[in-house]
Design an enzyme around this catalytic site. Structure first.
Site, short mmCIF file in Angstrom:
data_model
loop_
_atom_site.label_atom_id
_atom_site.label_comp_id
_atom_site.label_asym_id
_atom_site.label_seq_id
_atom_site.Cartn_x
_atom_site.Cartn_y
_atom_site.Cartn_z
N LYS A 56 0.20 -5.32 -10.89
CA LYS A 56 -0.39 -6.19 -9.89
C LYS A 56 -1.08 -7.41 -10.53
O LYS A 56 -1.29 -7.44 -11.74
CB LYS A 56 -1.40 -5.39 -9.05
CG LYS A 56 -0.76 -4.16 -8.39
CD LYS A 56 0.40 -4.55 -7.48
CE LYS A 56 0.99 -3.39 -6.72
NZ LYS A 56 2.11 -2.71 -7.37
C1 LIG Z 1 3.67 -2.67 -1.38
C2 LIG Z 1 3.00 -1.51 -2.08
N1 LIG Z 1 2.37 -0.58 -1.35
C3 LIG Z 1 1.73 0.44 -1.92
C4 LIG Z 1 1.73 0.62 -3.29
C5 LIG Z 1 1.07 1.80 -3.88
O1 LIG Z 1 0.10 1.46 -4.85
P1 LIG Z 1 -0.24 2.47 -6.02
O2 LIG Z 1 0.88 2.48 -6.98
O3 LIG Z 1 -1.50 1.90 -6.61
O4 LIG Z 1 -0.47 3.79 -5.38
C6 LIG Z 1 2.38 -0.32 -4.09
C7 LIG Z 1 2.39 -0.16 -5.54
O5 LIG Z 1 3.23 -0.55 -6.29
C8 LIG Z 1 3.05 -1.40 -3.47
O6 LIG Z 1 3.70 -2.31 -4.19
#
Ligand SMILES: Cc1ncc(COP(=O)(O)O)c(C=O)c1O
Length: 399
Positions: A179
């Site tokens: 991110k």
């Molecule tokens: C659009 C989106 N939603 C949710 C998530 C979930 O985040 P995390 O990997 O921190 O659980 C991500 C992570 O890559 C994402 O890109």
């Protein structure tokens, strides 16, 4: 990850020296609290809760809204699997809707997919691209649907001057390695809704009623899970938060240099539409081609002409495309039948419509789209050279 350095190292070292790595039991007023306070200031939400992941933030948002078995939640067909997975994690059923050429939820298709059991929608600001929030909020209001923004890929982005994740009823960020700012893994939930926030607080901490904040809670406690953030990661994130607007400014400047150079070449390539280009995070410059074949030919040739001109396509982004969500297509929504929302008796009246054919318009748009990831350190000349390569490759592909 765009930028990380000595300041983050020093911040982590200070936490280790302090001996206080857990946010509660004396850690109150520490790094996690400071992150929450700063995010509320930066993004304009009343309440913020640090969590172990973006998925955890989505789950806490849904729990906060009271979504559960018997409910449907609309999710775009182009997003990371976790947006739909979070819905199943709370026992509800995701119903997919198409994205439009902005690569975000198509408000018209969202409305078409609303059914009697639809309780929430998760607009996803994919790749830093803001969703069309005015239109989405209007549909949601008309049908009494709660809005949980998935801003995991769009930290700091905005829509018509309002920061993403703070526009709907709640919003989620992810701070994993991929991110704009990161602390390795992590997430945050933002909301202005006190009830939603209190329910998320209980859920993220096993329903504990003995924390310092418990005295101010009015919601009934209930058992949850353990999704608490720690002080080490929050120390990193505190530094990263101060870098955010600088990173976004540099990305957007370079994206604009690239797009200016593309438009100076005439109509060689079409820039994808955006719900708000100024608010888009600038991680990508995105283009729309006539066909998937043309896009693939341009990508190959552009790379030969300039190594920086990497034109990827969202159709090749693995678990961001619903047709690759095999566990959902196979209705394997839990670790046993009783915990599988697709098989729960309360959900038998829900529409379980996830099939490879349910969002073919999304597939066609993704396949025609190409995106160039913006380099944070690119010079204006590099941006112009990328644009030149792209336009020349496009002209050759059509000749
Ligand atoms: C659009 C989106 N939603 C949710 C998530 C979930 O985040 P995390 O990997 O921190 O659980 C991500 C992570 O890559 C994402 O890109």
């Amino acid at each position: 990850m765009y930028e990380m350095g000595q300041q983050e190292i020093d911040a982590v070292a200070a936490v280790i020296r302090s001996g206080q790595l857990f946010r509660y039991r004396g850690g109150e007023g520490g790094q996690a609290d400071a992150c929450e306070k700063r995010m509320a200031e930066l993004f304009g939400s009343r309440y913020t809760l640090m969590l172990t992941s973006g998925t955890g933030a989505l789950i806490c948002g849904l729990v906060g809204m009271g979504i559960g078995p018997g409910d449907e939640v609309i999710v775009p067909a182009y997003t990371w699997l976790a947006s739909a997975g979070a819905v199943l994690s709370v026992g509800a059923i995701p119903v997919l809707a198409d994205v439009n050429e902005t690569l975000t939820l198509d408000p018209a298709d969202f409305e078409r997919r609303v059914g009697p059991r639809t309780k929430a929608v998760i607009p996803v600001h994919m790749g830093g691209r803001p969703s069309d929030m005015d239109a989405i909020l209007a549909v949601a209001k008309k049908h009494g649907i709660r809005v949980l923004e998935d801003a995991c890929q769009a930290i700091g982005g905005s829509y018509k001057g309002r920061r993403l994740a703070a526009i709907g009823d709640a919003g989620a960020f992810s701070f994993n390695q991929f991110k704009t700012i990161t602390c390795g893994e992590g997430g945050a939930l933002l909301t202005n809704d006190r009830k939603l926030f209190e329910r998320a607080l209980y859920f993220h901490d096993m329903g504990c009623t003995f924390r310092g904040h418990a005295g101010a809670m009015t919601e009934e406690p209930f058992l949850g899970n353990t999704l608490r953030m720690n002080e080490l990661q929050c120390a990193v994130l505190r530094v990263q938060l101060e870098r955010l607007d600088g990173i976004l400014a540099r990305l957007r400047e370079r994206r604009d240099w690239l797009l200016e150079a593309v438009s100076a070449e005439g109509s060689a390539v079409a820039v994808s539409p955006s719900a708000d280009l100024a608010g888009d995070c600038g991680n990508f410059a995105t283009f729309l081609f006539n066909t998937a074949e043309e896009r693939a030919r341009v990508a190959g040739r552009a790379r030969e002409l300039n190594a920086d001109c990497v034109l990827g396509s969202p159709i090749d982004s693995g678990l961001h495309v619903y047709t690759n969500w095999s566990v959902l297509l196979d209705k394997q929504g839990g670790f046993c039948d009783a915990m599988n929302p697709f098989k729960r008796p309360e959900n038998q009246a829900c529409r379980t419509t996830i099939t490879p054919e349910c969002c073919t318009r999304t597939l066609a748009i993704l396949a025609r789209t190409g995106a160039v990831g913006i380099g944070l350190s690119w010079t204006r000349e590099q941006c112009a050279a990328v644009a030149t390569a792209l336009c020349r490759a496009a002209r050759e592909a059509r000749a």
